[in-house]
Design a protein around this motif. Structure first.
Motif, PDB file in Angstrom:
ATOM      1  N   VAL A  32      50.016  36.147  52.639  1.00 14.31           N
ATOM      2  CA  VAL A  32      49.521  35.974  50.936  1.00 14.31           C
ATOM      3  C   VAL A  32      48.632  36.978  50.576  1.00 14.31           C
ATOM      4  CG1 VAL A  32      49.001  34.472  49.354  1.00 14.31           C
ATOM      5  CG2 VAL A  32      49.525  33.521  51.568  1.00 14.31           C
ATOM      6  N   SER A  33      49.347  37.889  49.709  1.00 10.17           N
ATOM      7  CA  SER A  33      48.526  39.096  49.088  1.00 10.17           C
ATOM      8  C   SER A  33      48.348  38.734  47.834  1.00 10.17           C
ATOM      9  CB  SER A  33      49.236  40.362  49.074  1.00 10.17           C
ATOM     10  OG  SER A  33      50.394  40.459  48.801  1.00 10.17           O
ATOM     11  N   THR A  34      47.122  38.942  47.519  1.00 14.63           N
ATOM     12  CA  THR A  34      46.537  39.014  45.946  1.00 14.63           C
ATOM     13  C   THR A  34      46.042  40.084  45.584  1.00 14.63           C
ATOM     14  OG1 THR A  34      44.366  37.778  46.600  1.00 14.63           O
ATOM     15  CG2 THR A  34      46.225  36.388  46.147  1.00 14.63           C
ATOM     16  N   ASP A  35      46.062  40.223  44.194  1.00 14.38           N
ATOM     17  CA  ASP A  35      45.490  41.585  43.798  1.00 14.38           C
ATOM     18  C   ASP A  35      45.000  41.243  42.214  1.00 14.38           C
ATOM     19  OD1 ASP A  35      45.545  44.196  42.581  1.00 14.38           O
ATOM     20  OD2 ASP A  35      46.714  44.923  44.216  1.00 14.38           O
ATOM     21  N   GLY A  36      43.729  41.735  41.955  1.00 11.84           N
ATOM     22  CA  GLY A  36      43.533  41.750  40.572  1.00 11.84           C
ATOM     23  C   GLY A  36      42.007  41.555  40.388  1.00 11.84           C
ATOM     24  N   SER A  37      41.623  40.840  39.374  1.00  9.11           N
ATOM     25  CA  SER A  37      40.392  40.791  38.796  1.00  9.11           C
ATOM     26  C   SER A  37      39.205  40.754  39.554  1.00  9.11           C
ATOM     27  CB  SER A  37      40.592  39.427  38.061  1.00  9.11           C
ATOM     28  OG  SER A  37      38.912  39.169  37.502  1.00  9.11           O
ATOM     29  N   THR A  38      38.084  41.537  39.509  1.00  9.56           N
ATOM     30  CA  THR A  38      37.072  41.534  40.087  1.00  9.56           C
ATOM     31  C   THR A  38      36.162  40.077  39.968  1.00  9.56           C
ATOM     32  OG1 THR A  38      36.113  42.994  38.533  1.00  9.56           O
ATOM     33  CG2 THR A  38      36.735  44.044  40.824  1.00  9.56           C
ATOM     34  N   SER A  39      36.270  39.765  38.791  1.00  5.71           N
ATOM     35  CA  SER A  39      35.481  38.341  38.570  1.00  5.71           C
ATOM     36  C   SER A  39      35.862  37.433  39.176  1.00  5.71           C
ATOM     37  CB  SER A  39      35.606  38.042  36.946  1.00  5.71           C
ATOM     38  OG  SER A  39      35.613  39.192  36.127  1.00  5.71           O
ATOM     39  N   MET A  40      37.070  37.350  39.821  1.00  5.45           N
ATOM     40  CA  MET A  40      37.896  36.308  40.516  1.00  5.45           C
ATOM     41  C   MET A  40      37.394  36.414  41.952  1.00  5.45           C
ATOM     42  SD  MET A  40      41.263  35.518  38.607  1.00  5.45           S
ATOM     43  CE  MET A  40      41.759  34.257  39.291  1.00  5.45           C
ATOM     44  N   GLU A  41      36.573  37.255  42.480  1.00  5.32           N
ATOM     45  CA  GLU A  41      36.575  37.467  43.838  1.00  5.32           C
ATOM     46  C   GLU A  41      36.047  36.409  44.293  1.00  5.32           C
ATOM     47  OE1 GLU A  41      34.347  41.308  44.661  1.00  5.32           O
ATOM     48  OE2 GLU A  41      34.605  40.779  46.809  1.00  5.32           O
ATOM     49  N   ARG A  42      35.040  35.933  43.827  1.00  2.10           N
ATOM     50  CA  ARG A  42      34.325  34.458  44.453  1.00  2.10           C
ATOM     51  C   ARG A  42      35.237  33.466  44.753  1.00  2.10           C
ATOM     52  NH1 ARG A  42      28.260  33.267  42.187  1.00  2.10           N
ATOM     53  NH2 ARG A  42      28.800  31.450  43.569  1.00  2.10           N
ATOM     54  N   ALA A  73      50.347  45.377  39.739  1.00  2.00           N
ATOM     55  CA  ALA A  73      50.571  45.059  41.142  1.00  2.00           C
ATOM     56  C   ALA A  73      51.882  43.934  41.420  1.00  2.00           C
ATOM     57  CB  ALA A  73      49.489  44.675  42.115  1.00  2.00           C
ATOM     58  N   VAL A  74      51.765  43.031  40.639  1.00  2.00           N
ATOM     59  CA  VAL A  74      52.754  41.841  40.730  1.00  2.00           C
ATOM     60  C   VAL A  74      54.111  42.488  40.169  1.00  2.00           C
ATOM     61  CG1 VAL A  74      53.553  39.538  39.897  1.00  2.00           C
ATOM     62  CG2 VAL A  74      50.971  40.097  40.301  1.00  2.00           C
ATOM     63  N   GLN A  75      53.809  43.257  38.805  1.00  2.00           N
ATOM     64  CA  GLN A  75      55.274  43.749  38.483  1.00  2.00           C
ATOM     65  C   GLN A  75      55.934  44.661  39.332  1.00  2.00           C
ATOM     66  OE1 GLN A  75      53.756  45.377  34.943  1.00  2.00           O
ATOM     67  NE2 GLN A  75      54.736  44.068  33.546  1.00  2.00           N
ATOM     68  N   GLU A  76      55.136  45.407  39.851  1.00  2.00           N
ATOM     69  CA  GLU A  76      55.783  46.212  40.944  1.00  2.00           C
ATOM     70  C   GLU A  76      55.971  45.651  42.289  1.00  2.00           C
ATOM     71  OE1 GLU A  76      52.947  49.586  40.917  1.00  2.00           O
ATOM     72  OE2 GLU A  76      53.230  50.039  38.572  1.00  2.00           O
ATOM     73  N   GLY A  77      55.575  44.449  42.441  1.00  2.56           N
ATOM     74  CA  GLY A  77      56.023  43.648  43.862  1.00  2.56           C
ATOM     75  C   GLY A  77      55.301  44.166  44.889  1.00  2.56           C
ATOM     76  N   ARG A  78      53.806  44.849  44.476  1.00  8.76           N
ATOM     77  CA  ARG A  78      53.174  45.176  45.740  1.00  8.76           C
ATOM     78  C   ARG A  78      52.108  43.996  46.167  1.00  8.76           C
ATOM     79  NH1 ARG A  78      49.368  48.522  43.410  1.00  8.76           N
ATOM     80  NH2 ARG A  78      50.274  48.740  41.426  1.00  8.76           N
ATOM     81  N   CYS A  79      52.139  42.813  45.487  1.00 11.28           N
ATOM     82  CA  CYS A  79      51.478  41.680  45.985  1.00 11.28           C
ATOM     83  C   CYS A  79      52.230  40.422  45.493  1.00 11.28           C
ATOM     84  CB  CYS A  79      50.243  41.741  45.246  1.00 11.28           C
ATOM     85  SG  CYS A  79      49.966  41.241  43.464  1.00 11.28           S
ATOM     86  N   ASP A  80      52.001  39.339  46.134  1.00  9.22           N
ATOM     87  CA  ASP A  80      52.430  38.141  45.893  1.00  9.22           C
ATOM     88  C   ASP A  80      52.095  37.500  44.510  1.00  9.22           C
ATOM     89  OD1 ASP A  80      54.242  38.189  48.233  1.00  9.22           O
ATOM     90  OD2 ASP A  80      52.292  37.304  49.398  1.00  9.22           O
ATOM     91  N   ILE A  81      50.658  37.253  44.393  1.00  7.74           N
ATOM     92  CA  ILE A  81      50.172  36.750  43.248  1.00  7.74           C
ATOM     93  C   ILE A  81      49.093  37.627  42.678  1.00  7.74           C
ATOM     94  CG2 ILE A  81      48.600  34.649  42.341  1.00  7.74           C
ATOM     95  CD1 ILE A  81      50.018  33.349  44.962  1.00  7.74           C
ATOM     96  N   GLY A  82      49.103  37.823  41.279  1.00  2.00           N
ATOM     97  CA  GLY A  82      47.995  38.607  40.424  1.00  2.00           C
ATOM     98  C   GLY A  82      47.212  37.775  39.912  1.00  2.00           C
ATOM     99  N   LEU A  83      45.842  38.419  39.897  1.00  2.52           N
ATOM    100  CA  LEU A  83      44.864  37.533  39.469  1.00  2.52           C
ATOM    101  C   LEU A  83      44.194  38.232  38.258  1.00  2.52           C
ATOM    102  CD1 LEU A  83      42.855  37.528  42.808  1.00  2.52           C
ATOM    103  CD2 LEU A  83      44.389  35.687  41.804  1.00  2.52           C
ATOM    104  N   SER A  84      44.210  37.409  37.197  1.00  2.00           N
ATOM    105  CA  SER A  84      43.803  37.985  35.741  1.00  2.00           C
ATOM    106  C   SER A  84      42.939  37.331  35.025  1.00  2.00           C
ATOM    107  CB  SER A  84      44.926  38.330  34.960  1.00  2.00           C
ATOM    108  OG  SER A  84      44.440  38.615  33.757  1.00  2.00           O
TER     109      SER A  84
END
Lengths: 271, 289
Positions: A32-42, A73-84
């Motif tokens: 499962v790859s997620t990619d996105g917001s640094t605020s959501m790191e925790r 990244a989600v748009q380009e299919g580089r990850c499963d779930i984007g985090l915003s």
């Protein structure tokens, strides 16, 4: 005799290896790859860990690229779930993406502990940040120039703050810092500074202002009485199906019984 | 046997050639990549609008992409660091290479090497905790973060490269030159500055070039102390350098904003090439006479 022994050894090794392989395939596997917001790191870190604990054999990854980066990244299919850490823009929705709110994050407005000011309303905060009010004495503080500290262009926290206070493109920042930690450090050092940061990352070194009399706490963010808050969303493609592992994580993150994990990360769960 | 040796020779030759080509290839790759990814935004924004525009508002409703504030900040930051760092570094080098007692010299050289090894984020952190509050209270400005602190940090950061390369150059001056000068009745100080330094001129100039390169390319430490608001440079003004403009917005950027950041990288690259070329030109010309 020697040869016989050798043969038995090899046969045993062969049987054991096949057993190992068979054992592997029974488990749920995949990534499962997620990619996105640094605020959501925790929050995503806590969820990812718990998810991997419950599903051995699944690899969970998180790439902290920022909200816009994750959406791309989600748009380009580089990850499963984007985090915003902001709601999707219209053009992003038009491009075939959809959002699911995972949690709400309160944005705390912080000042130095030495600052006598402890309550401001959203309107006054906006006036401070647009430079309409430049001296602390106009809002009940000492006679000193206000030092506006904020985040860099494109940051989810800045986006959220400026959208909520309606100060987009109008903030007269004295400092634009690239991380929440830098903002907190700077405000903790300068008695005349004001900054904003995720509620979850505010510690004892700075003072969080009450906004319109409401203190930023989990309860007030959840019931909506605290004004400065934003959603944490999971971004997926409308027309593409998630992989089994990714779908499992998606359901796991939104399940009501896992809400406790989310509040443990300092944000308020949506479900 | 001879045949085998020759084959080994060819093999090693090929290996070295390949290693050399990796370096050349990297430079070519970076250049080509920067040009390809940097040109589109410049074409869309317009070269003069981009280079001479005085407003940078990359995420506003009507985005403006003018990098003049960054260019001027980078130039003034570099110049400021040179004004402070070059004399300090140069005189330290002369002292260490010529005047210092052996023990002082060994210890100092270790310390200088240590200074070179400190990561930039540590420089930034210390400056953020110490220099920024100091500037704020000493000069009575509302906020200490700005060009002045950035210059001070850069000046310290370029010291090791200036000192080390200059010391090496000064040590390479043949002893006979200095002996001759002393024998003619010149004092020690006269000998250092009239004989040793001119003889080591090209090495010292190379040290300065190295310093310039470090000063202009530094991002991390500067980003922590410069304030990062896209203002025109002023000593106590919160400013953004070419490097920090790229770093601070890259993480969250998209679309034309991202392309414009690549264009800034292209400008930075050309800028450094230009400075190096200019300094090399002066160097070579001096060597000719």
């Amino acid at each position: 005799m020697k040869n016989m022994e050798k043969f038995i050894c090899m046969a045993l090794a062969g049987v054991l290896t096949t057993g190992l392989l068979a054992g592997c395939t029974k488990e749920t596997s995949g990534t499962v790859s997620t990619d996105g917001s640094t605020s959501m790191e925790r929050v995503i870190g806590v969820l990812g860990e718990a998810f991997q604990e419950a599903n051995k054999g699944v690899t969970f990854t998180y790439n902290p690229t920022g909200s816009s980066g994750g959406i791309q990244a989600v748009q380009e299919g580089r990850c499963d779930i984007g985090l915003s850490s902001r709601a999707l823009k219209d053009e992003e929705k038009e491009s075939g993406l959809t959002e699911t709110v995972l949690a709400y994050d309160g944005i705390a407005v912080v000042v130095n502990p030495d600052n006598p000011v402890s309550d401001l309303d959203v309107e006054t905060i906006a006036k401070l940040y647009t430079g309409e009010i430049t001296n602390w004495k106009d809002v009940g503080g000492a006679d000193a120039q206000v030092v506006l500290v904020g985040r860099e262009a494109g940051s989810g926290t800045r986006d959220g703050f400026e959208a909520i206070t309606d100060t987009e493109d109008a903030c007269q920042y004295r400092q634009e810092l690239t991380s929440t930690g830098d903002v907190i450090t700077t405000v903790a050092q300068n008695p005349d500074a004001i900054g904003y940061a995720s509620l979850s990352s505010v510690g004892d070194t700075v003072k969080a202002l009450t906004v319109g009399g409401v203190a930023p706490t989990e309860e007030t963010v959840k019931d909506g009485s605290y004004a400065i808050q934003r959603p944490f969303v999971l971004v997926t493609k409308i027309d593409a199906k998630l992989s089994d592992a990714a779908q499992k994580f998606f359901d796991f993150a939104l399940a009501a019984e896992n809400a406790e994990l989310i509040s443990k990360a300092g944000v308020v769960p949506a479900n | 046997m001879r045949k085998g040796e020759r084959r080994l020779e060819t093999l090693i030759h090929g290996l070295f050639l390949a290693a050399g080509l990796v370096t050349v290839g990297c430079v070519l790759l970076i250049t080509v990549y920067l040009i390809i990814s940097g040109i589109p935004a410049i074409r869309e924004i317009g070269l003069w609008e981009f280079l001479l525009g005085d407003t940078w508002a990359s995420t506003s409703a009507e985005p403006r992409f003018g990098i003049l504030p960054f260019l001027l900040t980078s130039v003034s930051g570099m110049a400021g660091a040179m004004v402070i760092g070059v004399p300090v570094g140069f005189f330290s080098a002369v002292y260490l290479a010529k005047a210092a007692p052996q023990r002082v010299r060994v210890v100092s050289e270790h310390i200088v090497s240590l200074l070179a090894g400190i990561p930039s984020v540590v420089y930034g952190l210390v400056a953020m905790m110490v220099l920024v509050p100091w500037v704020r209270s000493t000069f009575h400005v509302p906020d200490g973060a700005g060009l002045l602190v950035a210059i001070l940090v850069l000046a310290v950061m370029i010291l090791p490269s200036i000192i080390k390369v200059s010391v090496t150059a000064l040590e390479a001056v043949p002893k006979e030159y200095e002996d001759a000068s002393l024998a003619l009745g010149a004092t020690a100080a006269e000998t250092w500055f009239r004989v040793s330094v001119p003889a080591a001129k090209s090495g010292i100039a190379a040290a300065v070039v190295l310093g310039v390169g470090r000063a202009i390319g530094e991002a991390t430490a500067v980003m922590m102390v410069a304030g990062n608001a896209p203002n025109m440079p002023g000593l106590f003004q919160s400013v953004r350098f070419l490097t920090t403009a790229i770093v601070s917005e890259m993480a969250y950027s998209g679309g034309l904003q991202r392309q414009a950041l690549f264009s800034i990288a292209l400008v930075l690259y050309l800028f450094i090439l230009l400075i190096n070329a200019a300094l090399n030109f002066f160097l070579k010309r001096d060597r000719g006479t």
